[in-house]
Design a protein around this motif. Structure first.
Motif, PDB file in Angstrom:
ATOM      1  N   ALA A 199       0.852  -1.184   0.000  1.00  0.00           N
ATOM      2  CA  ALA A 199       0.000   0.000   0.000  1.00  0.00           C
ATOM      3  C   ALA A 199       0.888   1.235   0.000  1.00  0.00           C
ATOM      4  CB  ALA A 199      -0.906  -0.009   1.220  1.00  0.00           C
ATOM      5  N   LEU A 200       0.719   2.113  -0.967  1.00  0.00           N
ATOM      6  CA  LEU A 200       1.521   3.329  -1.072  1.00  0.00           C
ATOM      7  C   LEU A 200       0.830   4.520  -0.425  1.00  0.00           C
ATOM      8  CD1 LEU A 200       2.686   2.935  -4.777  1.00  0.00           C
ATOM      9  CD2 LEU A 200       3.889   2.217  -2.700  1.00  0.00           C
ATOM     10  N   ALA A 201      -0.473   4.532  -0.496  1.00  0.00           N
ATOM     11  CA  ALA A 201      -1.266   5.624   0.090  1.00  0.00           C
ATOM     12  C   ALA A 201      -2.696   5.118   0.255  1.00  0.00           C
ATOM     13  CB  ALA A 201      -1.232   6.850  -0.825  1.00  0.00           C
ATOM     14  N   PRO A 202      -3.371   5.649   1.274  1.00  0.00           N
ATOM     15  CA  PRO A 202      -3.022   6.731   2.216  1.00  0.00           C
ATOM     16  C   PRO A 202      -2.087   6.254   3.325  1.00  0.00           C
ATOM     17  CG  PRO A 202      -5.214   5.915   2.667  1.00  0.00           C
ATOM     18  CD  PRO A 202      -4.769   5.208   1.438  1.00  0.00           C
ATOM     19  N   GLN A 203      -1.498   7.202   4.035  1.00  0.00           N
ATOM     20  CA  GLN A 203      -0.499   6.868   5.044  1.00  0.00           C
ATOM     21  C   GLN A 203      -1.110   6.084   6.198  1.00  0.00           C
ATOM     22  OE1 GLN A 203       2.823   7.381   4.730  1.00  0.00           O
ATOM     23  NE2 GLN A 203       3.008   6.141   6.612  1.00  0.00           N
ATOM     24  N   TRP A 204      -2.366   6.391   6.566  1.00  0.00           N
ATOM     25  CA  TRP A 204      -2.970   5.679   7.699  1.00  0.00           C
ATOM     26  C   TRP A 204      -3.058   4.177   7.429  1.00  0.00           C
ATOM     27  CZ3 TRP A 204      -7.041   2.729   6.495  1.00  0.00           C
ATOM     28  CH2 TRP A 204      -7.853   3.090   5.404  1.00  0.00           C
ATOM     29  N   LEU A 205      -3.219   3.791   6.143  1.00  0.00           N
ATOM     30  CA  LEU A 205      -3.293   2.377   5.815  1.00  0.00           C
ATOM     31  C   LEU A 205      -1.926   1.723   5.959  1.00  0.00           C
ATOM     32  CD1 LEU A 205      -4.848  -0.066   4.817  1.00  0.00           C
ATOM     33  CD2 LEU A 205      -4.502   0.736   2.464  1.00  0.00           C
ATOM     34  N   ARG A 206      -0.875   2.411   5.520  1.00  0.00           N
ATOM     35  CA  ARG A 206       0.492   1.893   5.705  1.00  0.00           C
ATOM     36  C   ARG A 206       0.791   1.715   7.190  1.00  0.00           C
ATOM     37  NH1 ARG A 206       4.191   2.074   1.607  1.00  0.00           N
ATOM     38  NH2 ARG A 206       5.875   2.423   3.132  1.00  0.00           N
ATOM     39  N   ASP A 207       0.423   2.714   7.982  1.00  0.00           N
ATOM     40  CA  ASP A 207       0.682   2.631   9.421  1.00  0.00           C
ATOM     41  C   ASP A 207      -0.086   1.467  10.047  1.00  0.00           C
ATOM     42  OD1 ASP A 207       2.251   4.867   9.148  1.00  0.00           O
ATOM     43  OD2 ASP A 207       0.703   6.276   9.857  1.00  0.00           O
ATOM     44  N   SER A 208      -1.321   1.278   9.638  1.00  0.00           N
ATOM     45  CA  SER A 208      -2.143   0.214  10.207  1.00  0.00           C
ATOM     46  C   SER A 208      -1.569  -1.159   9.874  1.00  0.00           C
ATOM     47  CB  SER A 208      -3.579   0.335   9.677  1.00  0.00           C
ATOM     48  OG  SER A 208      -4.381  -0.688  10.203  1.00  0.00           O
ATOM     49  N   LEU A 209      -1.134  -1.341   8.615  1.00  0.00           N
ATOM     50  CA  LEU A 209      -0.547  -2.618   8.214  1.00  0.00           C
ATOM     51  C   LEU A 209       0.783  -2.850   8.934  1.00  0.00           C
ATOM     52  CD1 LEU A 209      -1.312  -2.492   4.386  1.00  0.00           C
ATOM     53  CD2 LEU A 209      -2.338  -4.040   6.062  1.00  0.00           C
ATOM     54  N   CYS A 210       1.553  -1.780   9.134  1.00  0.00           N
ATOM     55  CA  CYS A 210       2.826  -1.884   9.856  1.00  0.00           C
ATOM     56  C   CYS A 210       2.598  -2.303  11.309  1.00  0.00           C
ATOM     57  CB  CYS A 210       3.576  -0.556   9.789  1.00  0.00           C
ATOM     58  SG  CYS A 210       5.185  -0.577  10.619  1.00  0.00           S
ATOM     59  N   ASP A 211       1.603  -1.704  11.943  1.00  0.00           N
ATOM     60  CA  ASP A 211       1.290  -2.054  13.333  1.00  0.00           C
ATOM     61  C   ASP A 211       0.851  -3.512  13.438  1.00  0.00           C
ATOM     62  OD1 ASP A 211       1.889   0.514  14.042  1.00  0.00           O
ATOM     63  OD2 ASP A 211      -0.206   1.190  14.139  1.00  0.00           O
ATOM     64  N   ARG A 212       0.050  -3.957  12.469  1.00  0.00           N
ATOM     65  CA  ARG A 212      -0.413  -5.349  12.510  1.00  0.00           C
ATOM     66  C   ARG A 212       0.763  -6.307  12.324  1.00  0.00           C
ATOM     67  NH1 ARG A 212      -5.422  -8.095   9.245  1.00  0.00           N
ATOM     68  NH2 ARG A 212      -6.583  -6.575  10.497  1.00  0.00           N
ATOM     69  N   ALA A 213       1.684  -5.987  11.400  1.00  0.00           N
ATOM     70  CA  ALA A 213       2.859  -6.847  11.170  1.00  0.00           C
ATOM     71  C   ALA A 213       3.751  -6.876  12.408  1.00  0.00           C
ATOM     72  CB  ALA A 213       3.636  -6.348   9.960  1.00  0.00           C
ATOM     73  N   ALA A 214       3.911  -5.719  13.067  1.00  0.00           N
ATOM     74  CA  ALA A 214       4.743  -5.668  14.271  1.00  0.00           C
ATOM     75  C   ALA A 214       4.144  -6.525  15.377  1.00  0.00           C
ATOM     76  CB  ALA A 214       4.879  -4.210  14.726  1.00  0.00           C
ATOM     77  N   ALA A 215       2.827  -6.530  15.484  1.00  0.00           N
ATOM     78  CA  ALA A 215       2.170  -7.347  16.504  1.00  0.00           C
ATOM     79  C   ALA A 215       2.395  -8.833  16.238  1.00  0.00           C
ATOM     80  CB  ALA A 215       0.669  -7.033  16.531  1.00  0.00           C
ATOM     81  N   ILE A 216       2.410  -9.232  14.971  1.00  0.00           N
ATOM     82  CA  ILE A 216       2.673 -10.630  14.632  1.00  0.00           C
ATOM     83  C   ILE A 216       4.118 -10.997  14.983  1.00  0.00           C
ATOM     84  CG2 ILE A 216       2.931 -12.233  12.692  1.00  0.00           C
ATOM     85  CD1 ILE A 216       0.064 -11.809  13.440  1.00  0.00           C
ATOM     86  N   VAL A 217       5.058 -10.090  14.672  1.00  0.00           N
ATOM     87  CA  VAL A 217       6.469 -10.354  15.009  1.00  0.00           C
ATOM     88  C   VAL A 217       6.645 -10.487  16.507  1.00  0.00           C
ATOM     89  CG1 VAL A 217       8.780  -9.347  15.008  1.00  0.00           C
ATOM     90  CG2 VAL A 217       7.363  -9.227  12.940  1.00  0.00           C
ATOM     91  N   THR A 218       5.965  -9.638  17.269  1.00  0.00           N
ATOM     92  CA  THR A 218       6.054  -9.709  18.726  1.00  0.00           C
ATOM     93  C   THR A 218       5.528 -11.029  19.240  1.00  0.00           C
ATOM     94  OG1 THR A 218       5.826  -7.298  18.925  1.00  0.00           O
ATOM     95  CG2 THR A 218       5.337  -8.625  20.881  1.00  0.00           C
ATOM     96  N   ARG A 219       4.421 -11.485  18.667  1.00  0.00           N
ATOM     97  CA  ARG A 219       3.797 -12.718  19.136  1.00  0.00           C
ATOM     98  C   ARG A 219       4.690 -13.938  18.830  1.00  0.00           C
ATOM     99  NH1 ARG A 219      -1.321 -14.424  20.307  1.00  0.00           N
ATOM    100  NH2 ARG A 219      -1.376 -12.391  21.330  1.00  0.00           N
ATOM    101  N   TYR A 220       5.222 -14.010  17.606  1.00  0.00           N
ATOM    102  CA  TYR A 220       5.943 -15.204  17.195  1.00  0.00           C
ATOM    103  C   TYR A 220       7.454 -15.062  17.255  1.00  0.00           C
ATOM    104  CZ  TYR A 220       1.438 -16.863  15.523  1.00  0.00           C
ATOM    105  OH  TYR A 220       0.133 -17.262  15.459  1.00  0.00           O
ATOM    106  N   GLY A 221       7.936 -13.818  17.443  1.00  0.00           N
ATOM    107  CA  GLY A 221       9.374 -13.638  17.481  1.00  0.00           C
ATOM    108  C   GLY A 221       9.984 -13.895  18.854  1.00  0.00           C
ATOM    109  N   ALA A 222       9.155 -13.859  19.897  1.00  0.00           N
ATOM    110  CA  ALA A 222       9.685 -14.068  21.256  1.00  0.00           C
ATOM    111  C   ALA A 222      10.114 -15.514  21.431  1.00  0.00           C
ATOM    112  CB  ALA A 222       8.596 -13.703  22.273  1.00  0.00           C
ATOM    113  N   SER A 223      11.228 -15.724  22.151  1.00  0.00           N
ATOM    114  CA  SER A 223      11.714 -17.080  22.374  1.00  0.00           C
ATOM    115  C   SER A 223      10.779 -17.794  23.337  1.00  0.00           C
ATOM    116  CB  SER A 223      13.137 -17.041  22.944  1.00  0.00           C
ATOM    117  OG  SER A 223      13.166 -16.271  24.136  1.00  0.00           O
ATOM    118  N   SER A 224      10.596 -19.103  23.107  1.00  0.00           N
ATOM    119  CA  SER A 224       9.703 -19.890  23.968  1.00  0.00           C
ATOM    120  C   SER A 224      10.421 -20.318  25.234  1.00  0.00           C
ATOM    121  CB  SER A 224       9.217 -21.114  23.206  1.00  0.00           C
ATOM    122  OG  SER A 224      10.305 -21.868  22.725  1.00  0.00           O
TER     123      SER A 224
END
Length: 324
Positions: free
Chosen positions: A299-324
């Protein structure tokens, strides 16, 4: 109605040769007692139907008897048989009428065409209930009484009173002038006018309907395809819809187009990816659609959509990136 049933009974016997009273009752959606009365009526009218007793008995016609229906060639009959496989008739409450019509089509064929046309139709399937991923297509249930009342008003050209439940609104009674019926992906719609303004009603949201005696205020002729296209355009460009500029892998173009409301612009970038401007129903729809494409779209524009997708991706990394 009974006359149509008697014709269907004769055609069933012609096609199958011999059928029990129970089998005829299932096909005609009546009781076995009704079937027996119909058999008596046919015999009294001179139709050579007779009963065969025994374990494998039933009713049959004398050999050589046939109804004389002519005028269809092989390709015409095949076209009707294939069209009859579509589920649009179910959306408008015409399933039983369609089954009866298909019997008449098959019986109308010359002997040399009958088997080949029916066999060819069996090899053509339109709009199955599931796709290749076994995803069941969404269907909407509409009470038969509602469909029948709406259909009568549309065909007769009478005004219609409907109890309609619009999205997120309390159901209300409305009096409309019906223009026509449309089915799209197993969803039925009533095109109508109300106080002179165009209106489109989803059949599944009509809770009750009443055909009125007064004539509908509508043109004598209608181009239903054009009317639907115009209303679709207005729908895609109104409301809370959002426009999104996106780059997408050409291999995923159809996935994007399939979820978007409309494509406003499209061009190829030097690297082969497509730069497209598309519209979605609302911000939530846009975020969901782009998320499904993972790294095959940006997504190139609007910026709020880029930010929303970035936040969702970061939440996935946090969930699965933490060591067990």
């Amino acid at each position: 109605m009974r006359a149509d049933r008697l014709v269907s009974l004769v055609l069933l016997l012609r096609r199958h040769g011999r059928l029990s009273a129970a089998a005829l009752a299932r096909e005609l959606e009546v009781s076995t007692r009704t079937v027996l009365r119909d058999i008596e009526a046919l015999s009294a009218a001179g139709v050579p139907v007779y009963a065969e007793r025994g374990r494998h008995g039933g009713f049959a016609l004398l050999p050589g008897f046939r109804t004389e229906l002519t005028g269809l060639n092989h390709d015409e009959a095949l076209a009707l048989l294939v069209a009859g496989s579509r589920r649009g008739a179910q959306a408008f409450g015409l399933g039983s009428a369609l089954a009866s019509a298909m019997l008449k089509v098959v019986d109308a064929l010359p002997e040399s065409y009958r088997d080949t046309a029916a066999g060819a139709a069996e090899r053509l399937l339109i709009d199955p209930e599931t796709d290749l991923l076994s995803r069941r297509l969404a269907t909407e249930e509409v009470p038969d009484a509602v469909v029948a009342e709406v259909l009568r008003a549309v065909v007769a050209g009478h005004r219609l009173r409907i109890h309609y439940a619009a999205a997120d609104q309390t159901p209300q009674w409305r009096t409309v002038d019906p223009v026509g019926l449309v089915t799209v992906r197993d969803r039925g719609y009533l095109l109508a006018t109300r106080s002179g303004a165009d209106r489109t009603y989803r059949l599944s949201r009509i809770l009750a309907a009443e055909e009125l005696a007064e004539p509908a205020q509508r043109p004598d002729r209608v181009d239903l395809d054009r009317a639907w296209q115009e209303r679709s355009t207005r729908f895609r460009t109104g409301g809370d819809q959002v426009a999104v500029l996106v780059r997408v892998d050409p291999a995923r173009r159809e996935d994007l187009v399939g979820t978007a409301l409309a494509v406003l612009a499209e061009a190829a970038d030097p690297d082969g990816w497509l730069r497209m401007e598309v519209t979605f129903q609302d911000p939530r729809h846009a975020e969901w659609a782009l998320w499904q494409l993972t790294t095959n779209a940006e997504a190139l524009a609007p910026q709020w959509l880029r930010d929303s997708l970035c936040d969702r991706a970061a939440a996935i990394v946090t969930r699965y990136g933490a060591s067990s």
